[in-house]
Design a protein around this motif. Sequence first.
Motif, short mmCIF file in Angstrom:
data_model
loop_
_atom_site.label_atom_id
_atom_site.label_comp_id
_atom_site.label_asym_id
_atom_site.label_seq_id
_atom_site.Cartn_x
_atom_site.Cartn_y
_atom_site.Cartn_z
N GLY A 145 0.58 -1.19 -0.06
CA GLY A 145 0.20 -0.24 -0.31
C GLY A 145 1.08 0.92 0.10
N ALA A 146 2.54 1.13 0.15
CA ALA A 146 3.05 2.61 0.01
C ALA A 146 3.40 2.30 -0.80
N SER A 147 3.99 3.97 -0.83
CA SER A 147 4.54 4.32 -2.40
C SER A 147 6.56 4.86 -2.57
N LEU A 148 6.81 4.50 -3.19
CA LEU A 148 8.17 4.44 -3.48
C LEU A 148 8.36 4.70 -5.15
N THR A 149 9.36 5.72 -5.08
CA THR A 149 10.19 6.44 -5.95
C THR A 149 11.39 6.21 -6.77
N LEU A 150 12.05 5.26 -7.82
CA LEU A 150 13.19 5.26 -8.56
C LEU A 150 13.88 6.25 -9.18
N SER A 151 14.70 6.82 -9.48
CA SER A 151 15.26 7.35 -10.33
C SER A 151 16.33 6.50 -11.45
N ASN B 273 14.26 16.69 -17.56
CA ASN B 273 15.55 16.82 -18.73
C ASN B 273 16.85 17.61 -18.74
N ILE B 274 16.44 18.26 -17.62
CA ILE B 274 17.21 19.71 -16.96
C ILE B 274 18.29 18.27 -16.38
N LYS B 275 18.34 17.42 -15.48
CA LYS B 275 19.01 17.03 -14.74
C LYS B 275 19.70 15.92 -15.70
N GLU B 276 18.72 15.76 -16.27
CA GLU B 276 18.70 14.08 -17.34
C GLU B 276 18.28 12.80 -16.29
N THR B 277 17.00 12.73 -15.48
CA THR B 277 16.74 11.63 -15.18
C THR B 277 15.71 11.33 -15.17
N VAL B 278 15.78 10.09 -14.81
CA VAL B 278 14.34 9.37 -15.84
C VAL B 278 13.25 9.34 -13.96
N ALA B 279 11.82 9.03 -13.52
CA ALA B 279 12.04 8.62 -12.35
C ALA B 279 10.61 7.43 -12.60
N LEU B 280 10.85 6.77 -11.75
CA LEU B 280 9.06 5.77 -11.33
C LEU B 280 8.76 5.98 -10.50
N GLN B 281 6.81 6.86 -10.31
CA GLN B 281 6.23 6.13 -9.58
C GLN B 281 5.75 5.60 -8.86
N MET B 282 5.92 4.45 -7.94
CA MET B 282 4.98 3.72 -7.89
C MET B 282 4.17 3.96 -6.31
N ASN B 283 2.85 3.80 -7.26
CA ASN B 283 1.54 3.55 -5.61
C ASN B 283 0.81 2.62 -5.57
N ALA B 284 0.45 2.29 -4.14
CA ALA B 284 -0.28 1.57 -3.76
C ALA B 284 0.22 -0.12 -4.36
#
Length: 119
Positions: free
Chosen positions: A15-21, A70-81
């Motif tokens: 049920g928690a959330s986590l973000t990957l970069s 696109n400035i930091k040149e990163t991609v994030a994956l926000q994972m919810n539930a």
Amino acid sequence: QVQLVESGGGLVQAGASLTLSCAPSGRTTIAWFRQAPGKGREFVAAISWPGTKTKYGSSVKGRFAVSRDNIKETVALQMNALRPEDTATYYCAALIGGDYDAESSYGYWGQGAQVTVSS
């Protein structure tokens, strides 16, 4: 061959959330794949350059969101539930050509980030 770097994995409760970069992203489509022990690599999400188009695997659609800076040149994956079945090693990859959801379309890969979801 490690050419990208993932960060942000960890242990969370269902049920928690986590973000990957993922970095560096570059000017191409970036995708996320995941793999659990004894299973094949599964397509999770992809985002185009410069970021107006996104695609999601059926098992995560509506729960996960992919975005890019696109400035930091990163991609994030926000994972919810998050669910226990989301437990896997998550990889990011950069497209070199081909179908967006096929492993063979990607020529640059990260070493993987472990995500564990407890029940």
